[in-house]
Design a protein around this motif. Structure first.
Motif, PDB file in Angstrom:
ATOM      1  N   MET B   1      10.170   7.285   0.865  1.00 58.72           N
ATOM      2  CA  MET B   1       9.716   6.116   1.397  1.00 58.72           C
ATOM      3  C   MET B   1       8.096   6.374   0.789  1.00 58.72           C
ATOM      4  SD  MET B   1       8.382   4.628   4.557  1.00 58.72           S
ATOM      5  CE  MET B   1       9.446   5.257   5.047  1.00 58.72           C
ATOM      6  N   LYS B   2       7.676   4.992   0.627  1.00 57.08           N
ATOM      7  CA  LYS B   2       5.951   4.655   0.483  1.00 57.08           C
ATOM      8  C   LYS B   2       4.994   4.464   1.552  1.00 57.08           C
ATOM      9  CE  LYS B   2       7.715   4.745  -3.838  1.00 57.08           C
ATOM     10  NZ  LYS B   2       7.366   6.087  -4.994  1.00 57.08           N
ATOM     11  N   ALA B   3       4.436   5.407   1.566  1.00 57.23           N
ATOM     12  CA  ALA B   3       3.458   4.943   2.463  1.00 57.23           C
ATOM     13  C   ALA B   3       2.700   4.401   1.573  1.00 57.23           C
ATOM     14  CB  ALA B   3       2.966   6.592   2.575  1.00 57.23           C
ATOM     15  N   LEU B   4       1.652   3.314   2.219  1.00 51.43           N
ATOM     16  CA  LEU B   4       0.305   2.837   1.456  1.00 51.43           C
ATOM     17  C   LEU B   4      -0.515   2.118   2.313  1.00 51.43           C
ATOM     18  CD1 LEU B   4       3.070   1.251   0.177  1.00 51.43           C
ATOM     19  CD2 LEU B   4       1.432  -0.381  -1.414  1.00 51.43           C
ATOM     20  N   TRP B   5      -1.918   2.798   2.307  1.00 50.21           N
ATOM     21  CA  TRP B   5      -2.957   2.715   2.815  1.00 50.21           C
ATOM     22  C   TRP B   5      -3.657   1.971   3.058  1.00 50.21           C
ATOM     23  CZ3 TRP B   5      -7.999   2.320   4.143  1.00 50.21           C
ATOM     24  CH2 TRP B   5      -8.990   2.962   4.305  1.00 50.21           C
ATOM     25  N   PHE B   6      -3.347   0.632   3.986  1.00 51.80           N
ATOM     26  CA  PHE B   6      -3.880  -0.708   3.787  1.00 51.80           C
ATOM     27  C   PHE B   6      -5.439  -1.176   4.846  1.00 51.80           C
ATOM     28  CE2 PHE B   6      -1.766  -5.011   4.550  1.00 51.80           C
ATOM     29  CZ  PHE B   6      -2.885  -5.690   4.427  1.00 51.80           C
ATOM     30  N   HIS B   7      -6.380  -1.598   3.698  1.00 52.79           N
ATOM     31  CA  HIS B   7      -7.675  -1.570   4.474  1.00 52.79           C
ATOM     32  C   HIS B   7      -8.036  -3.917   4.706  1.00 52.79           C
ATOM     33  CE1 HIS B   7     -11.943  -0.991   5.711  1.00 52.79           C
ATOM     34  NE2 HIS B   7     -12.207   0.047   4.602  1.00 52.79           N
ATOM     35  N   LEU B   8      -7.785  -3.913   5.876  1.00 51.64           N
ATOM     36  CA  LEU B   8      -8.744  -5.087   5.933  1.00 51.64           C
ATOM     37  C   LEU B   8      -9.811  -5.273   5.783  1.00 51.64           C
ATOM     38  CD1 LEU B   8      -6.411  -5.876   9.399  1.00 51.64           C
ATOM     39  CD2 LEU B   8      -5.746  -6.824   7.347  1.00 51.64           C
ATOM     40  N   MET B   9     -10.363  -4.966   5.863  1.00 55.42           N
ATOM     41  CA  MET B   9     -12.414  -4.954   5.378  1.00 55.42           C
ATOM     42  C   MET B   9     -12.554  -6.105   6.450  1.00 55.42           C
ATOM     43  SD  MET B   9     -12.507  -4.871   1.547  1.00 55.42           S
ATOM     44  CE  MET B   9     -12.587  -3.569   0.485  1.00 55.42           C
ATOM     45  N   PRO B  10     -12.746  -4.997   7.994  1.00 56.48           N
ATOM     46  CA  PRO B  10     -13.330  -5.839   9.249  1.00 56.48           C
ATOM     47  C   PRO B  10     -14.630  -5.914   8.737  1.00 56.48           C
ATOM     48  CG  PRO B  10     -12.551  -4.075   9.917  1.00 56.48           C
ATOM     49  CD  PRO B  10     -11.783  -4.287   8.397  1.00 56.48           C
ATOM     50  N   TYR B  11     -15.216  -7.350   9.792  1.00 51.74           N
ATOM     51  CA  TYR B  11     -17.312  -7.122  10.067  1.00 51.74           C
ATOM     52  C   TYR B  11     -17.375  -5.813  10.952  1.00 51.74           C
ATOM     53  CZ  TYR B  11     -21.727  -8.629  10.739  1.00 51.74           C
ATOM     54  OH  TYR B  11     -22.894  -9.041  10.472  1.00 51.74           O
ATOM     55  N   PRO B  12     -18.403  -5.255  11.004  1.00 51.82           N
ATOM     56  CA  PRO B  12     -18.389  -4.105  12.128  1.00 51.82           C
ATOM     57  C   PRO B  12     -19.438  -4.311  12.981  1.00 51.82           C
ATOM     58  CG  PRO B  12     -19.185  -3.547   9.923  1.00 51.82           C
ATOM     59  CD  PRO B  12     -19.145  -4.989   9.847  1.00 51.82           C
ATOM     60  N   ASP B  13     -19.769  -6.017  13.213  1.00 46.92           N
ATOM     61  CA  ASP B  13     -20.785  -6.398  13.716  1.00 46.92           C
ATOM     62  C   ASP B  13     -20.503  -6.849  15.117  1.00 46.92           C
ATOM     63  OD1 ASP B  13     -23.553  -4.981  15.290  1.00 46.92           O
ATOM     64  OD2 ASP B  13     -24.488  -6.394  13.907  1.00 46.92           O
ATOM     65  N   LEU B  14     -19.481  -7.460  15.420  1.00 46.84           N
ATOM     66  CA  LEU B  14     -19.253  -7.740  16.556  1.00 46.84           C
ATOM     67  C   LEU B  14     -19.466  -8.149  18.007  1.00 46.84           C
ATOM     68  CD1 LEU B  14     -15.472  -9.630  14.872  1.00 46.84           C
ATOM     69  CD2 LEU B  14     -17.509 -10.377  14.745  1.00 46.84           C
ATOM     70  N   LYS B  15     -20.328  -8.382  18.356  1.00 49.84           N
ATOM     71  CA  LYS B  15     -20.826  -8.175  19.716  1.00 49.84           C
ATOM     72  C   LYS B  15     -19.938  -7.883  20.834  1.00 49.84           C
ATOM     73  CE  LYS B  15     -25.246  -8.029  17.119  1.00 49.84           C
ATOM     74  NZ  LYS B  15     -25.101  -6.729  16.770  1.00 49.84           N
ATOM     75  N   PRO B  16     -20.841  -6.895  21.832  1.00 56.35           N
ATOM     76  CA  PRO B  16     -19.230  -6.953  22.884  1.00 56.35           C
ATOM     77  C   PRO B  16     -18.498  -8.189  23.640  1.00 56.35           C
ATOM     78  CG  PRO B  16     -20.971  -5.218  23.281  1.00 56.35           C
ATOM     79  CD  PRO B  16     -21.298  -6.067  21.210  1.00 56.35           C
ATOM     80  N   ASP B  17     -19.836  -9.253  23.158  1.00 60.48           N
ATOM     81  CA  ASP B  17     -19.396 -10.198  24.561  1.00 60.48           C
ATOM     82  C   ASP B  17     -19.177 -11.895  22.837  1.00 60.48           C
ATOM     83  OD1 ASP B  17     -21.947 -10.839  22.532  1.00 60.48           O
ATOM     84  OD2 ASP B  17     -22.440 -12.002  24.281  1.00 60.48           O
ATOM     85  N   PHE B  18     -18.586 -11.104  22.320  1.00 58.46           N
ATOM     86  CA  PHE B  18     -17.877 -12.358  20.749  1.00 58.46           C
ATOM     87  C   PHE B  18     -17.041 -12.751  22.249  1.00 58.46           C
ATOM     88  CE2 PHE B  18     -15.062 -13.206  17.058  1.00 58.46           C
ATOM     89  CZ  PHE B  18     -16.101 -13.916  16.694  1.00 58.46           C
ATOM     90  N   LYS B  19     -15.845 -12.213  22.047  1.00 58.45           N
ATOM     91  CA  LYS B  19     -15.347 -13.920  22.600  1.00 58.45           C
ATOM     92  C   LYS B  19     -15.270 -14.574  24.088  1.00 58.45           C
ATOM     93  CE  LYS B  19      -9.940 -12.577  24.386  1.00 58.45           C
ATOM     94  NZ  LYS B  19      -9.169 -11.841  24.687  1.00 58.45           N
ATOM     95  N   GLN B  20     -16.606 -13.953  24.237  1.00 55.22           N
ATOM     96  CA  GLN B  20     -16.738 -14.681  25.467  1.00 55.22           C
ATOM     97  C   GLN B  20     -17.861 -16.321  24.674  1.00 55.22           C
ATOM     98  OE1 GLN B  20     -17.227 -11.504  26.454  1.00 55.22           O
ATOM     99  NE2 GLN B  20     -15.366 -12.359  26.618  1.00 55.22           N
ATOM    100  N   LYS B  21     -18.760 -15.196  24.340  1.00 58.04           N
ATOM    101  CA  LYS B  21     -19.356 -16.512  23.544  1.00 58.04           C
ATOM    102  C   LYS B  21     -18.996 -17.214  21.489  1.00 58.04           C
ATOM    103  CE  LYS B  21     -24.015 -14.527  24.438  1.00 58.04           C
ATOM    104  NZ  LYS B  21     -25.075 -14.391  24.703  1.00 58.04           N
TER     105      LYS B  21
END
Lengths: 260, 421
Positions: B1-21
């Motif tokens: 088995m090969k295990a690979l560590w994957f990073h998407l690199m998300p922007y870490p500062d989306l505000k809590p009301d992001f989905k609404q706005k």
């Protein structure tokens, strides 16, 4: 509303369905978004006083495959092939939406072959300051609400014909959308504005007064660039697909222009 | 088995009301929201995490390409991969991948992957995705009517560029080059292993079988969502008379390890919520441009995974945490629980490449390190024997002999030494 006479004609792109109805002077119709999956009240109204000829462009229902089309030159050549095969040289020509962009191309590049030209909200232009809507980036079911004032009627126009196989119809519809994308993706700008100075036919540009796809300024800009005498008229209570929303008024405006 | 560590690199500062706005995290997101100082910190932190994972014992580190996207900040994964090539020594560098149709000409991919393979000493896994509709057709304006044809032709050009030892001409439908000259060439011969991240298209399965590529199903909804696509791939393999070698398949899984399931719930609830309720807030309008889903896939009555994700993101029910964890979108628990789940899932799906998102959403560096560490020490030893010795793994980087490898910094040290004399 009676059915049109259907023939299949060979073109360099493949076999093409042609619908004909009515008597009198010939008028060709290049269909808009979704192509021409069925005969409509708009075509019927034109056929009251004209011989209406409806070729099917590549990828659209009844048309040959659009698989080999790689760019705009291929589209123009295919549209020219359809025009010649359907016997439309020298006739009047009507083009709606994406079909309008191609009708305007043919009238620009073969000015002697189009007597009068009527365009209904044609694609082909783009203005960054006033961008047209993105007809492809719509939620499921959103296209009809965007293009039509009578979305149920537009959905019915594109609905599966009676007796058709559901899967086959899904593929047919997909091909029509792919063909439209092939022609106008991503902005709707086909470079038409640079060629219409060669267009010498008298031209009518019609647009629904509630067209939410193409800003009204586009019609004026196109009219200004066309070399032939050009009028712009609006159809009341109609969206982008004026021929679907107001078939009688749209047909009347076109016939009155062609006969004037 | 090969295990690979994957990073998407998300922007870490989306505000809590992001989905609404905001309408979407992708394509039409306001670029004015991007704070470059936050970007500076995030990129450096994320690279540190990838390097940490490589040192912790993961077989590979993995990056991918997105455009106009706040959950994936790597429009050029090759930039990150080049840093990783220098800062790691043994882990495979998995670029998952370069969206071939977006490179003009695709020879650029052959060149940059060649560079990465040279830099890393033959550790590159070359990923060839068709790319999502959002990335390719909307953010980059590619015509969906010919996107796949352009993609297939691009792959053909890249493979040939790696193979040929003489300059050649390429007269394709979309690419016309008088002089194709992939300089540099990759170290791995005849080429780096090619992996194809895909949803569930019939054509992708067929291409992977025909060309001997790895098929990797990348779903954000865990093993249950990948099951059908992986099964479809194995069906295709069988139909084409190939052996079901598990190393020819991979899938992506979010994982949160802790001392207990309860602790895992406490620790991973917030980053999971950030990912599923903010990062995955996408607009279905961008999910299915005409032609992106092929006729064969329509005939197979398979929906688009991208579309499913976008539609689900519109549903408020996503806020229900139990769905995220109970449905296996994120596998959480103690090391033993996680190991048991992953072992069963990998055996069940017959998949030998496990791509792990151990950072997700707005997970802190500290928690990422904790998750990575626990996984490496207590989960990895319980799963790494799977399939080993039973199947030949022809899809893993060959690397180069240790005595020929040049450690980062060593050549300059020599030069400095000479100058000092």
């Amino acid at each position: 509303m009676t059915k049109p006479r259907e023939t299949t004609i060979d073109t360099p792109s493949g076999p093409m369905r042609v619908w004909k109805k009515g008597k009198g002077k010939r008028v060709g119709v290049f269909a808009g978004i979704g192509g021409q999956p069925r005969w409509t009240p708009f075509l019927d109204a034109l056929a009251d006083s004209r011989q209406v000829i409806v070729p099917s462009l590549p990828g659209f229902p009844g048309g040959p495959s659009s698989d080999g089309i790689d760019g705009h030159l291929d589209w123009i050549v295919a549209a020219r092939d359809a025009m010649v095969a359907a016997g439309l040289c020298g006739a009047d020509l009507v083009g709606a939406s994406v079909g309008g962009a191609l009708a305007a191309e043919l009238a620009s590049l073969w000015p002697d072959d189009v007597r009068r030209l009527a365009l209904i909200a044609p694609f082909g232009l783009f203005d960054e300051a006033e961008p047209m809507a993105d007809i492809f980036a719509q939620p499921p079911g959103g296209l009809a609400r965007l293009v039509s004032n009578k979305p149920e009627a537009f959905d019915a126009f594109l609905a599966m014909p009676e007796g058709a196989n559901k899967m086959d119809w899904d593929i047919t519809s997909l091909r029509a959308r792919v063909a439209a994308a092939s022609l106008i993706w991503p902005l709707g700008d086909t470079g038409l504005i640079t060629r219409v100075s060669r267009l010498t036919a008298q031209t009518l540009i019609l647009q629904g007064d509630q067209d939410r796809v193409i800003p009204a300024a586009y019609s004026k800009r196109l009219a200004k660039a066309i070399n032939g005498k050009t009028k712009v008229r609006t159809i009341k209570n109609a969206g982008h697909v004026a021929e679907c929303d107001q078939p009688a008024a749209t047909a009347k405006a076109i016939l009155s222009f062609l006969d004037s | 088995m090969k295990a690979l560590w994957f990073h998407l690199m998300p922007y870490p500062d989306l505000k809590p009301d992001f989905k609404q706005k905001h309408n979407s995290v992708w394509v039409d997101l306001d670029p004015g929201m991007f704070n470059p100082e936050i970007g500076h910190r995030a990129y450096n932190e994320y690279i540190d995490e990838l390097v940490y994972a490589a040192n912790a014992g993961f077989d590979g580190v993995c990056v991918n390409e997105h455009h106009a996207n706040a959950y994936g900040m790597m429009p050029s994964p090759n930039l990150i991969a080049s840093v990783l090539a220098r800062e790691t020594s043994d882990a495979a560098i998995c670029v998952m991948g370069n969206s071939v149709a977006l490179y003009n000409p695709p020879t650029r991919v052959a060149e940059e992957f060649g560079m990465l393979d040279c830099l890393s000493g033959g550790r590159l896994i070359a990923g060839f995705p068709v790319g999502t509709p959002m990335d390719t057709c909307y953010a980059y304006g590619q015509n969906p009517a010919v996107l796949r044809e352009r993609y297939y032709e691009g792959i053909e050009l890249i493979l040939r560029a790696w193979k040929e030892d003489k300059v050649f001409s390429f007269n394709g439908r979309f690419n016309k080059q008088r002089y194709v000259n992939a300089w540099p060439k990759p170290i791995q011969s005849p080429r780096p292993p090619v992996w194809v991240p895909g949803g569930g298209s019939v054509e992708t399965w067929r291409m992977c079988v025909e060309k001997d590529f790895v098929y990797a199903n990348l779903s954000y909804f865990g093993h249950q969502a990948s099951k059908a696509s992986i099964a479809g791939f194995w069906r295709q393999m069988k139909e084409m008379g190939r052996e079901p070698n598990p190393f020819q398949a991979g899938f992506l899984q979010f994982v949160g390890v802790a001392e207990s399931r309860k602790e895992a719930l406490d620790l991973y609830r917030e980053p999971a919520d950030y990912f599923y309720n903010r990062c995955l807030h996408t607009d279905p309008a961008y999910a299915n441009p005409p032609g992106y889903t092929t006729e064969a896939t329509v005939r197979a009555s398979m929906g688009s995974q991208v579309m499913q994700a976008a539609q689900q993101s519109r549903m408020k029910a996503r806020a229900d945490q139990s769905d995220i964890f109970d449905a296996g979108h994120v596998v959480i628990g103690s090391p033993d629980e996680v190991a048991e789940t992953l072992r069963n899932v990998c055996k069940d799906m017959n998949v030998g490449n496990l791509m792990l998102l151990l950072h997700f959403g707005n997970m802190s560096a500290q928690l990422t390190r904790y998750n990575t560490d626990l996984f490496a020490r207590k989960v990895l030893p319980q799963i790494k024997d799977l399939f080993e010795g039973q199947w030949e793994n022809r899809w893993w980087p060959t690397g180069m002999p240790a005595n020929k490898r040049v450690p980062a910094g060593s050549t300059f040290a020599d030069v400095t030494g000479i100058a000092a004399q």
